[in-house]
Design an enzyme around this catalytic site. Structure first.
Site, short mmCIF file in Angstrom:
data_model
loop_
_atom_site.label_atom_id
_atom_site.label_comp_id
_atom_site.label_asym_id
_atom_site.label_seq_id
_atom_site.Cartn_x
_atom_site.Cartn_y
_atom_site.Cartn_z
N GLU A 163 -5.10 11.81 -14.25
CA GLU A 163 -4.71 13.21 -14.04
C GLU A 163 -3.26 13.40 -13.61
OE1 GLU A 163 -7.65 14.78 -11.36
OE2 GLU A 163 -9.31 14.29 -12.70
N ASN A 205 -6.33 8.59 -18.09
CA ASN A 205 -7.51 9.46 -18.06
C ASN A 205 -7.12 10.85 -17.55
OD1 ASN A 205 -10.47 9.62 -18.24
ND2 ASN A 205 -10.43 9.88 -16.02
N HIS A 241 -14.93 17.77 -18.96
CA HIS A 241 -15.59 18.70 -18.03
C HIS A 241 -15.51 20.09 -18.66
CE1 HIS A 241 -16.06 15.79 -14.86
NE2 HIS A 241 -14.78 15.49 -14.90
N GLU A 270 -16.01 11.60 -18.65
CA GLU A 270 -16.69 12.26 -17.51
C GLU A 270 -17.45 13.48 -18.00
OE1 GLU A 270 -13.90 13.04 -14.33
OE2 GLU A 270 -12.92 11.10 -14.56
N ASP A 272 -19.54 16.51 -18.75
CA ASP A 272 -20.56 17.43 -18.24
C ASP A 272 -20.23 18.82 -18.79
OD1 ASP A 272 -18.42 18.13 -16.54
OD2 ASP A 272 -19.37 17.35 -14.73
O1 G3I Z 1 -18.45 10.53 1.66
C1 G3I Z 1 -18.12 11.74 2.35
C2 G3I Z 1 -19.11 12.02 3.44
O2 G3I Z 1 -19.05 10.99 4.39
C3 G3I Z 1 -18.79 13.37 4.06
O3 G3I Z 1 -19.77 13.70 4.99
C4 G3I Z 1 -18.74 14.45 3.00
C5 G3I Z 1 -18.34 15.81 3.55
O4 G3I Z 1 -17.75 16.61 2.57
O5 G3I Z 1 -17.80 14.08 2.01
C6 G3I Z 1 -18.12 12.88 1.37
O6 G3I Z 1 -17.14 12.59 0.40
C7 G3I Z 1 -17.15 13.40 -0.76
C8 G3I Z 1 -17.28 12.51 -1.96
O7 G3I Z 1 -17.18 13.27 -3.15
C9 G3I Z 1 -18.61 11.75 -1.99
O8 G3I Z 1 -19.67 12.64 -2.14
C10 G3I Z 1 -15.85 14.16 -0.81
O9 G3I Z 1 -15.80 15.11 0.25
C11 G3I Z 1 -15.73 14.86 -2.12
O10 G3I Z 1 -14.40 15.39 -2.23
C12 G3I Z 1 -15.92 13.89 -3.26
O11 G3I Z 1 -15.86 14.60 -4.47
C13 G3I Z 1 -15.61 13.81 -5.62
C14 G3I Z 1 -14.37 14.35 -6.31
O12 G3I Z 1 -14.17 13.60 -7.50
C15 G3I Z 1 -13.16 14.21 -5.44
O13 G3I Z 1 -12.02 14.61 -6.12
C16 G3I Z 1 -16.81 13.92 -6.53
O14 G3I Z 1 -17.92 13.27 -5.93
C17 G3I Z 1 -16.50 13.25 -7.86
O15 G3I Z 1 -17.51 13.53 -8.79
C18 G3I Z 1 -15.19 13.79 -8.41
O16 G3I Z 1 -14.89 13.11 -9.60
C19 G3I Z 1 -13.71 13.51 -10.27
C20 G3I Z 1 -13.13 12.28 -10.91
O17 G3I Z 1 -12.93 11.27 -9.97
C21 G3I Z 1 -11.84 12.60 -11.64
N1 G3I Z 1 -12.01 13.69 -12.56
C22 G3I Z 1 -12.63 14.89 -12.02
C23 G3I Z 1 -13.96 14.55 -11.36
C24 G3I Z 1 -14.65 15.81 -10.88
O18 G3I Z 1 -13.93 16.43 -9.89
#
Ligand code: G3I
Length: 467
Positions: A163, A205, A241, A270, A272
């Site tokens: 990105e 990516n 996405h 990715e 969806d």
């Molecule tokens: O692990 C912590 C947890 O300890 C805490 O309590 C909780 C509170 O918010 O957060 C948890 O972490 C989260 C993590 O996902 C695991 O669930 C983060 O806040 C959250 O920001 C994170 O989001 C991820 C996101 O990327 C971050 O940018 C999504 O799961 C993930 O699906 C998403 O994936 C991205 C790709 O990497 C890149 N392309 C876009 C895609 C969708 O946004």
């Protein structure tokens, strides 16, 4: 990525996939529905492709989740576990427990791993966010070297840079602390990754680059420049996405094809699609068919398993419902996969030509003669003292159930490791047999394996024996 501007109702009408295929002049391979596969991974494998999913380590103990994962998918992408904040929470102190857990479960189920992501403006640990200039550049290369070395030999492809381009029509790089270290940060990241793990395919990516638009053209121009200047890039990931703000459009196939023509593999990384019912199913079918129509589109990954696993669960964007039941979109994706894929004679020239079934509007005089058995071609990445060989095995006019490829290495060369195959011998005449998940190859479809070695790699056309 920013979610809010991307929520609109999915475009109700999508170009008929068959029209797209015919318009592009794509060559359809015989579909063989009599032997249609019943899982996404097996069906994709029959076209020489993979079908993957994002995986969260903490969900692996959920039996509904892991049952679907291990039944349906043959590639996994750690959703968060290999990102910078997860793998280097304190500077130069690395944490691989969750990433290792995903790799280990993948290996025990014959699934390959797409590493995600080495350098990204988002999900950086706090200490990196506060760095700039040469300190940040050094931290980035140190991070890439350590993580790619830790996973060396276990990663099919890395999202080296994620990105890095801005949304909208500017075609500019995204502004970020990494971009502020100098415009060459992306190529430095790729060169660093290649040095650490020469066998992994190295990908750029991004999202909102699925169709032809200003952002995807900016990425296209970067990849073209990298190929011209020898920056090591092997693949481009298109996240996929989709929602109302970024609907599935009919130019996805053309966009994938123009990148492939630069000499890189392309993948949907990715996927969806917000929505439900027939509209969502039709969109899934369109994306799968767009990939199948491009020979170098060698894999599709969905961003999660059940709707409830999604980063945007309220959009119900995935192939399984919250209980793990197959949705209409699952059936549409599977049916599209079972309709067959393409090979590209300009990027893979088997010693014997595959049988093809051309669309009715195409000129049948271009159809080569049918040949049973299999053939193999080698693609070599040679450097001083070593090489990576990627071998493409293509079935002839009939489905094969196993294969053995014979390669003769020059004097002084030796195989040091291999993937997607079982090697016999390491120097001189070496043979490579299929493993459990890639022996079955449909008529005229292909599968790939590879090996790394010291010395000079093989240049002669390999032999191929089918079972
Ligand atoms: O692990 C912590 C947890 O300890 C805490 O309590 C909780 C509170 O918010 O957060 C948890 O972490 C989260 C993590 O996902 C695991 O669930 C983060 O806040 C959250 O920001 C994170 O989001 C991820 C996101 O990327 C971050 O940018 C999504 O799961 C993930 O699906 C998403 O994936 C991205 C790709 O990497 C890149 N392309 C876009 C895609 C969708 O946004």
């Amino acid at each position: 990525m920013n979610r809010s501007p991307r929520r609109r109702v999915l475009a109700a009408t999508l170009s008929a996939a068959s029209a797209v295929l015919v318009a592009s002049g794509a060559v359809l391979l015989s579909a063989g529905n009599a032997n249609a596969a019943t899982t996404l991974g097996a069906s994709a494998a029959a076209t020489g492709r993979y079908f993957g999913t994002a995986v969260a380590a903490y969900k692996l103990s959920d039996s509904v989740y892991s049952t679907i994962l291990n039944r349906e998918f043959d590639m996994v992408t750690p959703e968060n576990e290999m990102k910078w904040d997860a793998t280097e929470p304190s500077q130069n102190s690395f944490s691989y427990t969750s990433g290792d857990q995903i790799v280990s479960q993948a290996q025990s189920h014959n699934q390959r791993v797409r590493g995600h992501a080495l350098a990204w403006h988002s999900q950086q640990p706090g200490w990196a966010q506060s760095l700039s200039g040469t300190a940040l550049r050094s931290a980035m290369t140190n991070h890439i070297t350590n993580v790619a070395t830790h996973y060396k030999g276990k990663i099919y492809s890395w999202d080296v840079v994620n990105e890095a381009f801005a949304d909208g029509t500017s075609g500019a790089r995204r502004s970020s602390n990494l971009q502020n270290t100098g415009n060459d940060w992306i190529e430095v990241a790729f060169r660093t990754a290649r040095a650490a793990d020469p066998a992994a395919k190295l990908c750029y990516n991004d999202y909102n680059t699925d169709g032809i638009n200003a952002k995807s053209t900016a990425v296209y121009n970067m990849v073209s420049d990298f190929k011209t200047r020898g920056v090591p890039i092997d693949c481009v990931g298109f996240q996929g996405h989709f929602n109302s703000a970024s609907p599935v459009t009919s130019d996805i196939q053309q966009n994938l094809a123009r990148f492939a023509a630069l000499g890189v593999d392309v993948q949907i990384t990715e996927l969806d699609i917000a929505g439900s019912g027939t509209a969502q199913a039709t969109s899934y079918s369109s994306v799968v068919k767009a990939c199948l129509a491009v020979a170098r589109c060698n894999g599709i990954t969905v961003w999660g398993i059940r709707d409830s696993d999604s980063w945007r669960a309220s959009d119900t964007p995935l192939l399984f419902d919250n209980s793990g039941n197959k949705k209409a979109s699952y059936t549409a994706a599977l049916d599209a996969l079972n309709s067959g894929g393409t090979t590209n004679p300009t990027t893979s020239v088997p010693t014997t030509s595959p049988t093809t079934v051309l669309p009715s509007t195409s000129n049948p005089t271009t159809s080569p003669p049918a040949t049973a058995g299999c053939s193999a071609t080698v693609s070599l990445n040679q450097w001083s003292g070593g090489f990576v060989a990627t071998i493409k095995v293509t079935a002839g006019s009939a489905k094969i159930n196993g294969w053995t490829v014979g390669v003769t290495l020059p004097s002084g060369a030796a195989v040091t490791n291999s993937w997607n195959t079982t090697a016999s011998g390491s120097s001189g005449a070496v043979s490579f047999a299929n493993v459990s998940y890639n022996g079955s190859v449909n008529a005229a479809a292909s599968t790939e394996f590879g090996f790394q070695g010291t010395g000079v790699g093989p240049s002669a056309t390999p032999t191929c024996t089918a079972r």
